[in-house]
Design a protein around this motif. Structure first.
Motif, PDB file in Angstrom:
ATOM      1  N   PRO A  21       0.817  -1.218   0.000  1.00  0.00           N
ATOM      2  CA  PRO A  21       0.000   0.000   0.000  1.00  0.00           C
ATOM      3  C   PRO A  21       0.847   1.263   0.000  1.00  0.00           C
ATOM      4  N   MET A  22       0.263   2.326  -0.482  1.00  0.00           N
ATOM      5  CA  MET A  22       0.942   3.610  -0.438  1.00  0.00           C
ATOM      6  C   MET A  22      -0.052   4.721  -0.162  1.00  0.00           C
ATOM      7  N   VAL A  23       0.389   5.689   0.594  1.00  0.00           N
ATOM      8  CA  VAL A  23      -0.399   6.882   0.887  1.00  0.00           C
ATOM      9  C   VAL A  23       0.083   7.987  -0.039  1.00  0.00           C
ATOM     10  N   TYR A  24      -0.854   8.657  -0.668  1.00  0.00           N
ATOM     11  CA  TYR A  24      -0.478   9.761  -1.551  1.00  0.00           C
ATOM     12  C   TYR A  24      -0.519  11.059  -0.761  1.00  0.00           C
ATOM     13  N   LYS A  25       0.589  11.742  -0.706  1.00  0.00           N
ATOM     14  CA  LYS A  25       0.662  13.021  -0.004  1.00  0.00           C
ATOM     15  C   LYS A  25       0.068  14.096  -0.903  1.00  0.00           C
ATOM     16  N   ILE A 124      -6.059   9.562   1.093  1.00  0.00           N
ATOM     17  CA  ILE A 124      -5.828   9.023  -0.240  1.00  0.00           C
ATOM     18  C   ILE A 124      -4.887   7.831  -0.130  1.00  0.00           C
ATOM     19  N   LEU A 125      -5.436   6.653  -0.321  1.00  0.00           N
ATOM     20  CA  LEU A 125      -4.682   5.413  -0.179  1.00  0.00           C
ATOM     21  C   LEU A 125      -4.852   4.549  -1.417  1.00  0.00           C
ATOM     22  N   ILE A 126      -3.754   3.999  -1.895  1.00  0.00           N
ATOM     23  CA  ILE A 126      -3.790   2.961  -2.932  1.00  0.00           C
ATOM     24  C   ILE A 126      -3.402   1.663  -2.251  1.00  0.00           C
ATOM     25  N   ALA A 127      -4.285   0.684  -2.296  1.00  0.00           N
ATOM     26  CA  ALA A 127      -4.058  -0.560  -1.551  1.00  0.00           C
ATOM     27  C   ALA A 127      -2.841  -1.321  -2.068  1.00  0.00           C
ATOM     28  N   ASP A 128      -2.685  -1.388  -3.385  1.00  0.00           N
ATOM     29  CA  ASP A 128      -1.542  -2.093  -3.973  1.00  0.00           C
ATOM     30  C   ASP A 128      -1.247  -1.482  -5.333  1.00  0.00           C
ATOM     31  N   LEU A 129      -0.135  -0.807  -5.426  1.00  0.00           N
ATOM     32  CA  LEU A 129       0.185  -0.062  -6.639  1.00  0.00           C
ATOM     33  C   LEU A 129       0.286  -0.959  -7.859  1.00  0.00           C
ATOM     34  N   GLU A 130       0.944  -2.097  -7.735  1.00  0.00           N
ATOM     35  CA  GLU A 130       1.208  -2.947  -8.896  1.00  0.00           C
ATOM     36  C   GLU A 130      -0.063  -3.558  -9.483  1.00  0.00           C
ATOM     37  N   SER A 131      -1.049  -3.840  -8.669  1.00  0.00           N
ATOM     38  CA  SER A 131      -2.293  -4.441  -9.167  1.00  0.00           C
ATOM     39  C   SER A 131      -3.426  -3.424  -9.282  1.00  0.00           C
ATOM     40  N   SER A 132      -3.084  -2.152  -9.212  1.00  0.00           N
ATOM     41  CA  SER A 132      -4.106  -1.097  -9.175  1.00  0.00           C
ATOM     42  C   SER A 132      -4.756  -0.810 -10.521  1.00  0.00           C
ATOM     43  N   GLY A 133      -4.112  -1.218 -11.609  1.00  0.00           N
ATOM     44  CA  GLY A 133      -4.649  -0.897 -12.927  1.00  0.00           C
ATOM     45  C   GLY A 133      -4.135   0.422 -13.467  1.00  0.00           C
ATOM     46  N   ILE A 134      -3.272   1.088 -12.702  1.00  0.00           N
ATOM     47  CA  ILE A 134      -2.678   2.344 -13.151  1.00  0.00           C
ATOM     48  C   ILE A 134      -1.668   2.056 -14.265  1.00  0.00           C
ATOM     49  N   HIS A 135      -1.671   2.904 -15.289  1.00  0.00           N
ATOM     50  CA  HIS A 135      -0.776   2.730 -16.433  1.00  0.00           C
ATOM     51  C   HIS A 135       0.682   2.828 -15.974  1.00  0.00           C
ATOM     52  N   ASP A 136       1.547   2.066 -16.614  1.00  0.00           N
ATOM     53  CA  ASP A 136       2.963   2.031 -16.245  1.00  0.00           C
ATOM     54  C   ASP A 136       3.610   3.411 -16.281  1.00  0.00           C
ATOM     55  N   TYR A 137       3.150   4.261 -17.197  1.00  0.00           N
ATOM     56  CA  TYR A 137       3.721   5.610 -17.289  1.00  0.00           C
ATOM     57  C   TYR A 137       3.533   6.368 -15.977  1.00  0.00           C
ATOM     58  N   ALA A 138       2.359   6.210 -15.358  1.00  0.00           N
ATOM     59  CA  ALA A 138       2.073   6.889 -14.100  1.00  0.00           C
ATOM     60  C   ALA A 138       2.630   6.127 -12.905  1.00  0.00           C
ATOM     61  N   LYS A 139       2.822   4.826 -13.069  1.00  0.00           N
ATOM     62  CA  LYS A 139       3.356   4.033 -11.958  1.00  0.00           C
ATOM     63  C   LYS A 139       4.793   4.419 -11.617  1.00  0.00           C
TER      64      LYS A 139
END
Length: 223
Positions: A21-25, A124-139
């Motif tokens: 998980p990651m918290v977005y500041k 603002i929390l993302i539970a798991d960045l790698e499986s989030s569906g976010i495009h690699d460019y933004a990852k």
């Protein structure tokens, strides 16, 4: 008869052990503090500038009068502190939202769940960045933040070096994060009535239950 006024409310959201998980500041005033105790257990704190959070190996500043969020692994905590000899939790990655309310603002007999959800909606929390569906460019920039939550300045410098406008890049990055964030407020509202129902039982409206530490300790849950 008397009523409980809730001053501190901690709500935990537990995720699978393999998640990262990651918290977005989302705000420059949000301070990140990483504390590692003498046992090697690490806790990630997010709060506002002000007073101090003291760890066994270091002291940093976070405002205890404002809301705080923390990230840690429950299995690692129990192993480091000798609570358990082996991992016990399949859902060990914990995001804990620690909220502080004014006296009388939140009453146990009639909790304003919308008020609690309002506070959770700021997180603002993302539970798991790698499986989030976010495009690699933004990852890529998000991975940088995940490794070091205080590295936004490095990203800004890199954007400038590549001729990009930091304000525009930040805007796009936040929009992506907001699209894939955890619906913490919704999750809370789906379970709050069930979780707090025990406090509406007549037995908890008596002075025999005014031992606050025992009272709260025996009724703590995660969502």
């Amino acid at each position: 008869m008397f009523n409980w006024s809730i001053r501190n409310l901690h709500i935990a959201f537990d995720y699978p052990s393999h998640y990262k998980p990651m918290v977005y500041k989302h705000h420059h005033k949000v301070v990140y503090v990483k504390l590692t105790d003498a046992n090697g257990f690490t806790t990630h704190y997010f709060g506002s500038r002000g007073s101090k959070v003291v760890g066994e190996t270091e002291t940093r500043w976070i405002h205890r009068k404002n809301n705080i969020a923390i990230l840690y692994d429950r299995n690692e905590k129990e192993l480091a502190k000798g609570i358990s000899d082996e991992p016990r939790h399949d859902f060990s990655k914990r995001y804990e939202a620690r909220m502080i309310f004014k006296i009388g603002e939140l009453l146990l007999s009639d909790i304003d769940h919308a008020r609690v959800a309002q506070e959770l909606d700021k997180r603002i929390l993302i539970a798991d960045l790698e499986s989030s569906g976010i495009h690699d460019y933004a990852k890529r920039p998000l991975r940088t933040l995940q490794e070091d939550f205080s590295s936004m300045d490095k990203l800004v410098a890199n954007w400038k070096w590549n001729g990009k406008k930091p304000a525009k890049e930040k805007k796009h990055l936040k929009a992506t994060v907001m699209e894939h964030r955890e619906p913490l407020a919704t999750m809370y509202l789906e379970h709050c009535e069930e979780r707090f129902s025990v406090f509406r039982e007549p037995s908890y409206a008596t002075e025999q239950n005014c031992d606050a530490s025992r009272f709260v300790e025996s009724h703590s849950w995660s969502l």
